[in-house]
Scaffold this motif. Structure first.
Motif, short mmCIF file in Angstrom:
data_model
loop_
_atom_site.label_atom_id
_atom_site.label_comp_id
_atom_site.label_asym_id
_atom_site.label_seq_id
_atom_site.Cartn_x
_atom_site.Cartn_y
_atom_site.Cartn_z
N SER A 1 0.83 -1.19 0.00
CA SER A 1 0.00 0.00 0.00
C SER A 1 0.87 1.25 0.00
O SER A 1 1.95 1.28 0.60
N PHE A 2 0.40 2.27 -0.68
CA PHE A 2 1.12 3.52 -0.82
C PHE A 2 0.19 4.69 -0.55
O PHE A 2 -0.91 4.75 -1.07
N THR A 3 0.66 5.61 0.26
CA THR A 3 -0.04 6.87 0.50
C THR A 3 0.96 7.99 0.26
O THR A 3 2.06 7.96 0.82
N GLY A 4 0.62 8.92 -0.58
CA GLY A 4 1.54 10.01 -0.87
C GLY A 4 0.82 11.33 -1.04
O GLY A 4 -0.24 11.40 -1.64
N ARG A 5 1.44 12.39 -0.47
CA ARG A 5 0.90 13.74 -0.63
C ARG A 5 2.06 14.72 -0.71
O ARG A 5 3.08 14.54 -0.05
N TYR A 6 1.89 15.75 -1.50
CA TYR A 6 2.86 16.84 -1.62
C TYR A 6 4.22 16.36 -2.13
O TYR A 6 5.25 16.87 -1.71
N ASN A 7 4.23 15.41 -3.03
CA ASN A 7 5.48 14.89 -3.58
C ASN A 7 5.68 15.35 -5.02
O ASN A 7 4.75 15.82 -5.67
N ASN A 8 6.90 15.18 -5.50
CA ASN A 8 7.23 15.46 -6.90
C ASN A 8 7.93 14.22 -7.45
O ASN A 8 9.07 13.94 -7.08
N LEU A 9 7.26 13.47 -8.29
CA LEU A 9 7.87 12.33 -8.99
C LEU A 9 8.01 12.75 -10.44
O LEU A 9 7.03 13.10 -11.10
N THR B 1 -4.34 11.19 -6.34
CA THR B 1 -5.30 11.94 -7.15
C THR B 1 -5.87 13.14 -6.40
O THR B 1 -6.83 13.75 -6.86
N ASP B 2 -5.27 13.48 -5.25
CA ASP B 2 -5.83 14.57 -4.45
C ASP B 2 -5.33 15.95 -4.88
O ASP B 2 -5.71 16.95 -4.29
#
Length: 117
Positions: free
Chosen positions: A37-45, A60-61
């Motif tokens: 499982s992955f949760t990510g916010r405020y990142n730059n990929l 998708t937020d």
């Protein structure tokens, strides 16, 4: 493949939470997963050869971006500070601020616990 050279790999029973980070220019994928499982916010990929998210759902937020982070000198050994005009400046978590009081930057040099020189 996409897992070889990935910035991070999330295994079948693993969990990854990533916030205010930059994952860029890996020879595999940025983040690769196989049932974890992955949760990510405020990142730059950005610019990961095998794709930015492989086997994981991209956030998708609307808080994460996929833009050149514009490091000062991204050649090994490199200077990984953000250059003026970087889209990662002030684009980190809104719940934290940089040491100068501005909104948190993405990457190792942003936020209240930023690496000091």
């Amino acid at each position: 493949g996409a897992i070889d050279g990935a910035g991070a790999w999330v295994g079948p029973s693993s969990e990854l939470t990533l916030t205010s980070s930059i994952v860029s220019s890996n020879t595999g994928s940025g983040l690769a997963g196989l049932g974890g499982s992955f949760t990510g916010r405020y990142n730059n990929l950005y610019g990961n050869t095998g794709g930015d998210y492989v086997g994981l759902n991209a956030p998708t937020d609307g808080t994460s971006i996929a833009l050149d982070p514009m490091f000062v000198a991204p050649v090994i050994p490199g200077d990984w500070h953000l250059a003026d005009g970087s889209p990662s400046i002030d684009a980190g978590s809104v719940s934290a601020t940089d040491l100068d009081g501005s909104p948190s930057d993405q990457g190792a040099y942003g936020g209240p616990s930023a690496w000091l020189e």
